[in-house]
Design a protein around this motif. Structure first.
Motif, short mmCIF file in Angstrom:
data_model
loop_
_atom_site.label_atom_id
_atom_site.label_comp_id
_atom_site.label_asym_id
_atom_site.label_seq_id
_atom_site.Cartn_x
_atom_site.Cartn_y
_atom_site.Cartn_z
N ASP A 77 0.76 -1.22 0.09
CA ASP A 77 0.10 0.04 -0.11
C ASP A 77 0.91 1.15 0.07
N ILE A 78 1.46 1.53 -1.08
CA ILE A 78 2.33 2.62 -1.24
C ILE A 78 1.77 4.13 -0.70
N ASP A 79 0.31 4.22 -1.23
CA ASP A 79 -0.25 5.52 -0.88
C ASP A 79 -0.29 5.75 0.70
N LYS A 80 -0.56 4.49 1.32
CA LYS A 80 -0.70 4.69 2.78
C LYS A 80 0.93 4.99 3.39
N VAL A 81 1.81 4.51 2.81
CA VAL A 81 3.09 4.50 3.32
C VAL A 81 3.43 6.13 3.00
N VAL A 82 3.17 6.33 1.94
CA VAL A 82 3.71 7.78 1.18
C VAL A 82 2.79 9.04 2.30
N ALA A 83 1.50 8.90 2.61
CA ALA A 83 0.83 9.80 3.56
C ALA A 83 1.20 9.54 4.93
N ASP A 87 2.81 12.90 6.81
CA ASP A 87 2.35 13.24 8.01
C ASP A 87 3.50 13.59 9.09
N ALA A 88 4.58 12.66 9.16
CA ALA A 88 5.49 12.77 9.85
C ALA A 88 6.52 13.94 9.57
N GLY A 89 6.56 14.34 8.23
CA GLY A 89 7.13 15.52 7.63
C GLY A 89 8.27 15.26 7.08
N ALA A 90 8.51 13.94 6.65
CA ALA A 90 9.29 13.65 5.45
C ALA A 90 9.22 14.10 4.33
N VAL A 91 10.05 14.54 3.40
CA VAL A 91 9.93 14.92 2.17
C VAL A 91 9.85 13.58 1.32
N VAL A 92 8.65 13.78 0.30
CA VAL A 92 8.50 12.65 -0.42
C VAL A 92 8.32 13.04 -1.86
N ASP A 93 8.82 12.42 -2.76
CA ASP A 93 8.47 12.59 -4.32
C ASP A 93 7.92 11.32 -4.68
N GLY A 94 6.77 11.77 -5.40
CA GLY A 94 5.81 10.76 -5.86
C GLY A 94 4.88 10.41 -5.08
N PRO A 95 3.85 9.46 -4.94
CA PRO A 95 4.30 8.21 -6.15
C PRO A 95 4.04 8.62 -7.68
N THR A 96 4.86 8.02 -8.38
CA THR A 96 4.67 8.02 -10.01
C THR A 96 4.70 6.65 -10.38
N ASP A 97 4.08 6.70 -11.44
CA ASP A 97 3.98 5.36 -12.32
C ASP A 97 4.77 5.23 -13.48
N GLU A 98 5.48 4.22 -13.32
CA GLU A 98 6.59 4.09 -14.27
C GLU A 98 6.40 3.02 -15.06
N ASN A 112 19.60 9.66 4.51
CA ASN A 112 19.66 8.17 3.71
C ASN A 112 18.43 8.08 2.90
N SER A 113 18.58 7.77 1.65
CA SER A 113 17.46 8.04 0.81
C SER A 113 17.16 6.40 0.59
N PHE A 114 15.67 6.43 0.06
CA PHE A 114 15.14 5.15 -0.38
C PHE A 114 14.30 5.30 -1.43
N VAL A 115 13.80 4.15 -2.19
CA VAL A 115 13.03 4.11 -3.07
C VAL A 115 11.96 3.08 -2.66
N LEU A 116 10.69 3.67 -2.46
CA LEU A 116 9.38 2.99 -2.20
C LEU A 116 8.75 2.36 -3.28
N VAL A 117 8.69 1.09 -3.40
CA VAL A 117 8.11 0.23 -4.72
C VAL A 117 6.70 -0.43 -4.23
N ALA A 118 5.86 -0.20 -5.03
CA ALA A 118 4.56 -1.00 -4.77
C ALA A 118 4.61 -2.47 -5.31
N ASP A 119 3.92 -3.32 -4.03
CA ASP A 119 4.09 -4.76 -4.46
C ASP A 119 3.11 -4.95 -5.51
N GLY A 120 3.08 -6.10 -6.17
CA GLY A 120 1.93 -6.75 -6.95
C GLY A 120 1.88 -6.15 -8.27
N PRO A 121 0.81 -6.61 -9.05
CA PRO A 121 1.03 -5.94 -10.39
C PRO A 121 0.46 -4.65 -10.58
N ARG A 122 0.81 -3.92 -11.65
CA ARG A 122 0.92 -2.59 -11.97
C ARG A 122 -0.86 -2.30 -12.48
#
Length: 122
Positions: A77-83, A87-98, A112-122
């Motif tokens: 649930d990438i949208d829930k993690v991004v939200a 809410d915690a004040g982190a700077v987030v770019d995206g989500p984007t559909d690639e 320290n930077s991370f790429v958050l990737v959605a599980d499952g089919p696109r």
């Protein structure tokens, strides 16, 4: 193959307590170890109790906090993690559909930077 898995990744952080709060309270990681030996604190976190862990460690001599980059983490649930990150004040770019799927990027309080990737089919 000689190597079977990646066990642990070290993320240098300036303040281990602040980093622990971010990884546990915001990302939902579990503390797998939090031990002190003299001046050294071994703080290990990860999603759940198994799999690759991140060691939140004070920088070694000659190193600095915030140099980890591009570690990919997955979520169903990438949208829930991004939200939650925002809410915690982190700077987030995206989500984007690639072409390869849905992703967002974020950094911990030390950069320290991370790429958050959605599980499952696109």
């Amino acid at each position: 193959m000689m190597i079977s898995q990646i066990g642990k990744i070290t993320a240098f952080v300036a303040d281990q307590d602040r980093a622990k709060a971010f990884y546990v309270d915001v990302l939902g990681f579990a503390v797998r170890a939090d031990n002190v030996w003299g001046d050294n604190r071994w703080l290990e976190v990860g999603p759940g109790e198994a799999g690759t862990a991140i060691i939140l460690h004070a920088p070694f001599p000659g190193a600095s906090a915030g140099n980890l980059a591009g570690v990919m983490v997955n979520s169903p649930d990438i949208d829930k993690v991004v939200a939650r990150l925002r809410d915690a004040g982190a700077v987030v770019d995206g989500p984007t559909d690639e072409q390869w799927g849905r992703q967002a990027t974020f950094s911990d309080p030390d950069g320290n930077s991370f790429v958050l990737v959605a599980d499952g089919p696109r």
